[in-house]
Design a protein around this motif. Structure first.
Motif, PDB file in Angstrom:
ATOM      1  N   CYS A  18      34.067  56.731  63.105  1.00  0.00           N
ATOM      2  CA  CYS A  18      34.257  56.202  64.204  1.00  0.00           C
ATOM      3  C   CYS A  18      33.109  56.043  65.337  1.00  0.00           C
ATOM      4  O   CYS A  18      32.869  55.210  66.035  1.00  0.00           O
ATOM      5  N   GLU A  19      32.171  56.954  65.032  1.00  0.00           N
ATOM      6  CA  GLU A  19      30.928  56.978  66.036  1.00  0.00           C
ATOM      7  C   GLU A  19      30.080  55.706  65.751  1.00  0.00           C
ATOM      8  O   GLU A  19      29.720  54.921  66.708  1.00  0.00           O
ATOM      9  N   PRO A  20      29.767  55.387  64.635  1.00  0.00           N
ATOM     10  CA  PRO A  20      29.097  54.075  64.457  1.00  0.00           C
ATOM     11  C   PRO A  20      29.674  52.818  64.632  1.00  0.00           C
ATOM     12  O   PRO A  20      29.299  51.917  65.241  1.00  0.00           O
ATOM     13  N   LEU A  21      31.329  53.192  64.621  1.00  0.00           N
ATOM     14  CA  LEU A  21      32.010  51.832  65.179  1.00  0.00           C
ATOM     15  C   LEU A  21      32.022  51.673  66.588  1.00  0.00           C
ATOM     16  O   LEU A  21      31.858  50.561  66.973  1.00  0.00           O
ATOM     17  N   VAL A  22      32.221  52.847  67.214  1.00  0.00           N
ATOM     18  CA  VAL A  22      32.333  52.704  68.786  1.00  0.00           C
ATOM     19  C   VAL A  22      30.805  52.148  69.144  1.00  0.00           C
ATOM     20  O   VAL A  22      30.811  51.377  70.071  1.00  0.00           O
ATOM     21  N   ASP A  23      29.749  52.719  68.441  1.00  0.00           N
ATOM     22  CA  ASP A  23      28.378  52.411  69.051  1.00  0.00           C
ATOM     23  C   ASP A  23      28.230  50.788  68.717  1.00  0.00           C
ATOM     24  O   ASP A  23      27.657  50.152  69.697  1.00  0.00           O
ATOM     25  N   TRP A  24      28.836  50.309  67.770  1.00  0.00           N
ATOM     26  CA  TRP A  24      28.810  48.894  67.368  1.00  0.00           C
ATOM     27  C   TRP A  24      29.521  48.186  68.542  1.00  0.00           C
ATOM     28  O   TRP A  24      29.013  47.144  69.104  1.00  0.00           O
TER      29      TRP A  24
ATOM     30  N   LYS B 122      27.549  45.362  57.124  1.00  0.00           N
ATOM     31  CA  LYS B 122      28.087  44.161  57.458  1.00  0.00           C
ATOM     32  C   LYS B 122      28.232  44.063  58.789  1.00  0.00           C
ATOM     33  O   LYS B 122      27.864  42.962  59.391  1.00  0.00           O
ATOM     34  N   ARG B 123      28.632  45.108  59.743  1.00  0.00           N
ATOM     35  CA  ARG B 123      28.549  45.019  61.112  1.00  0.00           C
ATOM     36  C   ARG B 123      27.001  44.727  61.602  1.00  0.00           C
ATOM     37  O   ARG B 123      26.972  44.052  62.399  1.00  0.00           O
TER      38      ARG B 123
END
Ligand code: FAD
Length: 544
Positions: A452-458, A529-530
């Motif tokens: 979730c950390e990299p996702l939130v960052d994105w 991908k993100r």
């Protein structure tokens, strides 16, 4: 608090009411919501989270049932964003329990002064997109309202607890609860006749723990699951020092694995080695703690096929060895799904519980539950009298928490209608017709905080991009959404996770469309991908 109020001007909504307005609103204050609040505030945006619970922590606030603990290694689960936090927090156990996990998240909320940005006891009932003003309005159960340009649903994938619609539940004269709503004051089970419905990961943790104190325990099992020894222990001071010195390596290792856990598959096939070497590896991993025996095994153990079945039989025999009554043992041995097709429940004495004289296993495949009666549970074969009935019946995963909110996008369309046959998103994050809504809870799996950390960052970077480039709205294009939905269906059909009747494919909820609810891709592939989407100026997104 003063600081927060200064940065939250009020505006009039369509009905002329004054409501608070934020740059970003977040629903949920579990690990994802807390981190989103921290990051957004650090970026200088005004942010407010709305949390249905009375405190922060999400999963670790609600799941107070006895035995609730990590299956992730504790030191791989903590946030990585603050070196100071990493150094000052001591995880006491390798797989830490709910009380410590909740304490940790409260510590984070205090240390980073997040509480002024979180409104607890605030169940969001509906969110509506005001097309004319480009704002989301959040409506809370108690009548409170707020507006914001962006909305993040950090509502969790396993937060909408599910109780099957048994006839007669309200007639039951004893106490009952769902494990995900365990009373904060606890439940007195000592010496009582207790029934547990459900033997998934939660049921397995709970049953093992309460079997130590109840008078009599009746376990109602529909599906026998593969469970493996957790082998928990205390972290000694020397190991603690080594962990603290190695966080960069630990997080790097996690970032390279499929599910963001610290365990890497063996690149060999189970059939590249002799039967003796294969068995030696199975036994060696079995003696190790946690998910090693699942995620460090020969790579093809995690694929449908002969290697998977070979290991499954090894695990079945481990179960048979531990249960004295061979008839009970066979009931506990899973035969209807592949090993690893569900998240592997970890246990600390589960199978031995069934050797106790005061424990009864009822197979509800053989004799289904007909109704709940004032005295207990009635199956097609018998009535089981109980003082307390516990539902370890899991969650309406991923889309459940979204569907419990009336989410209305452009033109008044509802997300629930749109998701009727499964999620329709681009990368789990965004859905066409729902601008500036980031359904972050539909995009994160595996070792959760690592994912979730990299996702939130994105998402935070996407929000900044929109604002800095003079746009006001971002949402998936219908084309990108179609492509992604097709990819989830096609790639998903080939992976182990879709082979069992589990929450991953909505199979635990009657009438729910059977589709993979999460991404079929590994964590590194999803991150790549993100990153590519962002590098191409948010390709696949409509920017307005
Ligand atoms: C028993 C259990 C054990 C687990 N063990 C592990 C583990 O060892 N390792 C691991 O990686 N993962 C584990 N998980 C998965 C776990 O859910 C994640 O680790 C993580 O806690 C998810 O955090 P989150 O913030 O995304 O969601 P959650 O923790 O679920 O938080 C979501 C929050 O949103 C709130 N919310 C939802 N809807 C609304 C609404 N309409 N209005 C207001 N608030 C709302 C909820 O009240 C909740 O507090 C476990 C899950 C369970 C249930």
């Amino acid at each position: 608090m003063g600081d927060l109020l200064e940065r939250t001007p009020t505006v009039s909504n369509n009905r002329g009411e004054n409501v608070e307005q934020y740059d970003v609103m977040v629903i949920g204050a579990g690990v994802t919501g807390l981190y989103a609040v921290y990051r957004l505030r650090e970026l200088g945006l005004s942010v407010q989270a709305f949390e249905g619970g009375g405190g922060v922590g999400g999963t670790w606030y609600w799941n107070r049932y006895p035995g609730c603990r990590f299956d992730s290694e504790s030191y791989t689960y903590g946030y990585s964003f603050s070196e100071e936090l990493l150094q000052e927090w001591d995880w006491k156990e390798y797989y830490s329990g709910q009380p410590e996990n909740e304490r940790y998240l409260n510590y984070v909320a205090d240390k980073f002064h997040l509480r002024p940005h979180i409104r607890c006891n605030s169940q969001v009932t509906s969110v509506v997109f005001d097309d004319a003003n480009g704002l989301w309005q959040v409506n809370i159960e108690d009548g409170h309202r707020a507006r914001g340009q962006f909305l993040i649903t950090a509502v969790g994938s396993l937060s909408a607890y599910y109780i099957p619609d048994f006839e007669g539940l309200n007639s039951f004269q004893g106490d009952w609860c769902h494990t995900g709503r365990w009373p904060a004051e606890g439940l007195d089970l000592a010496g009582k006749r207790v029934g547990v419905i459900g033997t998934g990961a939660t049921g397995i943790q709970l049953i093992t723990e309460i079997a130590k104190e109840v008078g009599h325990l009746t376990v109602f099992q529909r599906t026998a699951n593969y469970a493996a020894p957790l082998r928990n222990g205390l972290i000694d001071p020397d190991t603690q020092r080594r962990i603290k010195a190695s966080y960069p390596e630990i997080f790097k290792m996690c970032s390279e694995t499929a599910g963001s856990f610290i365990h890497q598959f063996d690149p060999r096939s189970a059939f590249d080695v002799t039967p003796e070497e294969r068995l030696e590896q199975y036994e060696r991993l079995w003696a190790e703690p946690g998910f090693k025996k699942w995620l460090s095994n020969f790579y093809d153990v995690m694929m449908p096929g002969a290697a998977n079945e070979d290991y499954a039989e090894f695990v079945r025999n481990k179960i048979r060895e531990r249960v004295k009554d061979p008839v009970v043992a066979e009931k506990l041995v899973p035969k209807d799904h592949m090993f690893g097709s569900k998240r592997l429940p970890c246990e600390s004495g589960y199978y031995e519980v069934f050797n106790q004289d005061n424990v009864l296993l009822v197979d509800v495949r053989e004799a289904p539950i007909v109704r709940i009666t004032p005295k207990g549970v009635q199956t097609t074969e018998a009535e089981y009298e109980l003082d307390v009935l516990i539902f370890a019946t899991g969650y309406d995963a991923v889309t459940g928490p979204l569907n419990r909110i009336d989410i209305r996008g452009e033109g008044g369309q509802t997300l629930k209608d749109k998701f009727a046959n499964g999620p329709r998103t681009f990368m789990g994050i965004s859905s066409a017709g729902f601008p500036n809504l980031f359904t972050i809870n539909a995009a994160s799996v595996g070792n959760f905080v690592r994912a979730c950390e990299p996702l939130v960052d994105w998402v935070c970077e996407a929000i900044c991009y929109v604002r800095e480039h003079g746009y006001t709205r971002i949402s998936a294009t219908p084309e990108a959404e179609n492509e992604w939905t097709k990819h989830v269906s096609e790639a998903g059909a080939k992976i182990l996770r879709t082979q069992a009747n589990s929450w991953f494919v909505g199979a635990n909820i009657p009438g729910k469309a059977r589709v993979l609810l999460t991404s079929p891709d590994t964590a590194p592939v999803m991150r790549a991908k993100r990153a590519e989407v962002a590098a191409k100026g948010y390709a696949g997104f409509l920017l307005q």
